[in-house]
Motif scaffolding. Structure first.
Motif, PDB file in Angstrom:
ATOM      1  N   PRO A   1      12.399  56.727  62.567  1.00  0.00           N
ATOM      2  CA  PRO A   1      12.610  57.314  61.244  1.00  0.00           C
ATOM      3  C   PRO A   1      12.385  58.824  61.292  1.00  0.00           C
ATOM      4  N   VAL A   2      13.261  59.586  60.663  1.00  0.00           N
ATOM      5  CA  VAL A   2      13.214  61.045  60.711  1.00  0.00           C
ATOM      6  C   VAL A   2      12.309  61.576  59.606  1.00  0.00           C
ATOM      7  N   ASP A   3      11.403  62.463  59.971  1.00  0.00           N
ATOM      8  CA  ASP A   3      10.565  63.152  58.997  1.00  0.00           C
ATOM      9  C   ASP A   3      11.295  64.440  58.621  1.00  0.00           C
ATOM     10  N   VAL A   4      11.709  64.547  57.376  1.00  0.00           N
ATOM     11  CA  VAL A   4      12.524  65.676  56.923  1.00  0.00           C
ATOM     12  C   VAL A   4      11.770  66.992  57.091  1.00  0.00           C
ATOM     13  N   GLY A   5      10.496  67.016  56.801  1.00  0.00           N
ATOM     14  CA  GLY A   5       9.704  68.234  56.944  1.00  0.00           C
ATOM     15  C   GLY A   5       9.692  68.751  58.373  1.00  0.00           C
ATOM     16  N   HIS A   6       9.512  67.833  59.311  1.00  0.00           N
ATOM     17  CA  HIS A   6       9.521  68.230  60.722  1.00  0.00           C
ATOM     18  C   HIS A   6      10.903  68.718  61.147  1.00  0.00           C
ATOM     19  N   LEU A   7      11.933  68.067  60.676  1.00  0.00           N
ATOM     20  CA  LEU A   7      13.300  68.478  60.993  1.00  0.00           C
ATOM     21  C   LEU A   7      13.582  69.886  60.474  1.00  0.00           C
ATOM     22  N   VAL A   8      13.229  70.143  59.229  1.00  0.00           N
ATOM     23  CA  VAL A   8      13.478  71.454  58.615  1.00  0.00           C
ATOM     24  C   VAL A   8      12.701  72.548  59.338  1.00  0.00           C
ATOM     25  N   MET A   9      11.433  72.321  59.609  1.00  0.00           N
ATOM     26  CA  MET A   9      10.640  73.354  60.287  1.00  0.00           C
ATOM     27  C   MET A   9      11.097  73.549  61.731  1.00  0.00           C
ATOM     28  N   GLY A  10      11.553  72.503  62.391  1.00  0.00           N
ATOM     29  CA  GLY A  10      12.084  72.646  63.741  1.00  0.00           C
ATOM     30  C   GLY A  10      13.351  73.493  63.758  1.00  0.00           C
ATOM     31  N   ILE A  11      14.227  73.285  62.792  1.00  0.00           N
ATOM     32  CA  ILE A  11      15.451  74.084  62.704  1.00  0.00           C
ATOM     33  C   ILE A  11      15.110  75.538  62.392  1.00  0.00           C
ATOM     34  N   ALA A  12      14.161  75.752  61.490  1.00  0.00           N
ATOM     35  CA  ALA A  12      13.741  77.123  61.169  1.00  0.00           C
ATOM     36  C   ALA A  12      13.141  77.799  62.401  1.00  0.00           C
ATOM     37  N   PHE A  13      12.313  77.080  63.147  1.00  0.00           N
ATOM     38  CA  PHE A  13      11.707  77.641  64.354  1.00  0.00           C
ATOM     39  C   PHE A  13      12.770  77.997  65.391  1.00  0.00           C
ATOM     40  N   LEU A  14      13.718  77.100  65.615  1.00  0.00           N
ATOM     41  CA  LEU A  14      14.791  77.400  66.572  1.00  0.00           C
ATOM     42  C   LEU A  14      15.618  78.595  66.118  1.00  0.00           C
ATOM     43  N   GLY A  15      15.847  78.713  64.827  1.00  0.00           N
ATOM     44  CA  GLY A  15      16.577  79.861  64.306  1.00  0.00           C
ATOM     45  C   GLY A  15      15.833  81.160  64.524  1.00  0.00           C
ATOM     46  N   LEU A  16      14.522  81.138  64.297  1.00  0.00           N
ATOM     47  CA  LEU A  16      13.721  82.339  64.524  1.00  0.00           C
ATOM     48  C   LEU A  16      13.670  82.710  65.998  1.00  0.00           C
ATOM     49  N   VAL A  17      13.602  81.719  66.870  1.00  0.00           N
ATOM     50  CA  VAL A  17      13.646  81.988  68.314  1.00  0.00           C
ATOM     51  C   VAL A  17      14.998  82.585  68.687  1.00  0.00           C
ATOM     52  N   GLY A  18      16.069  82.066  68.098  1.00  0.00           N
ATOM     53  CA  GLY A  18      17.399  82.625  68.353  1.00  0.00           C
ATOM     54  C   GLY A  18      17.509  84.070  67.902  1.00  0.00           C
ATOM     55  N   ILE A  19      16.953  84.382  66.730  1.00  0.00           N
ATOM     56  CA  ILE A  19      16.973  85.766  66.246  1.00  0.00           C
ATOM     57  C   ILE A  19      16.141  86.659  67.150  1.00  0.00           C
ATOM     58  N   TRP A  20      14.999  86.168  67.581  1.00  0.00           N
ATOM     59  CA  TRP A  20      14.164  86.939  68.508  1.00  0.00           C
ATOM     60  C   TRP A  20      14.948  87.234  69.783  1.00  0.00           C
ATOM     61  N   ALA A  21      15.659  86.246  70.323  1.00  0.00           N
ATOM     62  CA  ALA A  21      16.431  86.451  71.548  1.00  0.00           C
ATOM     63  C   ALA A  21      17.539  87.489  71.337  1.00  0.00           C
ATOM     64  N   VAL A  22      18.196  87.440  70.190  1.00  0.00           N
ATOM     65  CA  VAL A  22      19.263  88.402  69.891  1.00  0.00           C
ATOM     66  C   VAL A  22      18.694  89.819  69.770  1.00  0.00           C
TER      67      VAL A  22
END
Length: 81
Positions: free
Chosen positions: A11-32
């Motif tokens: 079962p997917v925890d929506v909170g964990h999914l949302v924060m994981g996507i936000a974290f990956l996005g911030l890492v992507g911005i940091w890399a750029v």
């Protein structure tokens, strides 16, 4: 019927999914930014992107999950009778 590990799906925890996507996005911005592809004032336009994307995914999951669950429960109920 609630899905569990025994049935092969986690079962997917929506909170964990949302924060994981936000974290990956911030890492992507940091890399750029570190690669000097974006500089100075352009960074301020990139910073909200992960939060907006994560919010959209969270809204989609919370609105689509009950529909999918209702269809699945109806299907399971028909098989039992």
């Amino acid at each position: 019927m609630k899905r569990s590990w025994e049935q092969g799906r986690h079962p997917v925890d929506v909170g964990h999914l949302v924060m994981g996507i936000a974290f990956l996005g911030l890492v992507g911005i940091w890399a750029v930014v570190e690669s000097d592809a974006v500089q100075g004032e352009d960074v301020r336009w990139l910073l909200p992107v992960p939060w907006v994307l994560a919010g959209v995914v969270g809204l989609l999951v919370t609105t689509l999950a009950p529909r999918r669950r209702a269809v699945r429960d109806d299907h399971d109920h028909r098989q039992d009778s």
